[in-house]
Design an enzyme around this catalytic site. Structure first.
Site, short mmCIF file in Angstrom:
data_model
loop_
_atom_site.label_atom_id
_atom_site.label_comp_id
_atom_site.label_asym_id
_atom_site.label_seq_id
_atom_site.Cartn_x
_atom_site.Cartn_y
_atom_site.Cartn_z
N ILE A 249 0.85 -1.20 0.00
CA ILE A 249 0.00 0.00 0.00
C ILE A 249 0.89 1.25 0.00
O ILE A 249 0.66 2.19 -0.77
CB ILE A 249 -0.97 -0.01 1.20
CG1 ILE A 249 -1.92 -1.20 1.08
CG2 ILE A 249 -1.76 1.30 1.28
CD1 ILE A 249 -2.85 -1.41 2.25
N TYR B 127 12.25 3.25 1.29
CA TYR B 127 12.49 4.40 0.42
C TYR B 127 13.63 4.13 -0.57
O TYR B 127 13.54 4.49 -1.74
CB TYR B 127 12.83 5.64 1.26
CG TYR B 127 11.72 6.09 2.18
CD1 TYR B 127 10.39 5.94 1.80
CD2 TYR B 127 11.98 6.67 3.42
CE1 TYR B 127 9.36 6.34 2.63
CE2 TYR B 127 10.95 7.08 4.25
CZ TYR B 127 9.65 6.91 3.86
OH TYR B 127 8.63 7.31 4.68
#
Ligand code: ACO
Length: 165
Positions: free
Chosen positions: A101, A136
């Site tokens: 998600i 990230y």
């Protein structure tokens, strides 16, 4: 079929405001900084949906429930000569993590940044949040170790603004 196949990432609307605020409070608790929070449901609503919004939000919705959100705004790079997309917060509720998600939220933000011709996307992350840092990096972002965040608190602003020149 994956559990999140019916996930929608969409622009937030005013009626999402309290739910977004709660996710931001959950993020503050996750980051162990809830004692510094001054924002309220009202200030979040004003910032995101007031007459002159300071920020924008997108939400991840699954079966009519908001399970994640991101808040962002534009900054400007004088060196690049273009606006940037600054990601203030991204949060996925604990029971929905690890199901891509967060990835979908970041893809959506990158699309917005591309459509708006931003020169870059930027955000900060706490150094102990290694799972988010790895996430990230996997998304192609770079951790700029040599940069430090510089901040004046509201007391700092008051003191400095009242200092003799
Ligand atoms: N639980 C599970 N996976 C996590 C977690 C976590 N708490 N934190 C980071 N991850 C990593 C995993 O390594 C995973 O990689 P994998 O799929 O290869 O195993 C990857 O993130 C998961 O990718 P997604 O499933 O797309 O990410 P997710 O939906 O879990 O969203 C996010 C990532 C937003 C970091 C989410 O885990 C979260 O809300 N964590 C807690 C709050 C947080 O750290 N927010 C970011 C703070 S920095 C900022 O707001 C700018």
């Amino acid at each position: 079929m994956s559990k999140v196949s019916n996930l929608t990432i969409r622009k937030a609307i005013k009626s999402d405001s309290d739910k977004i605020h709660q996710l931001l409070m959950d993020l503050a608790a996750f980051e162990k900084i809830e004692h510094t929070v001054e924002a309220t449901n009202e200030s979040t609503q004003l910032a995101l949906f007031g007459e002159s919004p300071s920020a924008e939000s997108i939400v991840a919705e699954l079966d009519n429930q908001i399970v994640g959100a991101a808040v962002f705004f534009h900054n400007y790079s004088t060196f690049i000569g273009k606006e940037g997309l600054y990601l203030e917060d991204i949060y996925v509720r604990p029971e929905y993590r690890g199901q891509k998600i967060g990835r979908k939220i970041l893809f959506h933000l990158a699309k917005i940044a591309e459509q708006r011709k931003c020169g870059r996307m930027e955000w900060t992350v706490l150094d102990w949040n290694t799972r988010a840092i790895d996430f990230y990096k996997e998304m192609g972002a770079e951790i700029l170790e040599e940069w430090k965040i510089v901040r004046l608190s509201s007391e700092g602003i008051e003191k400095l603004s009242n200092k003799e020149q």
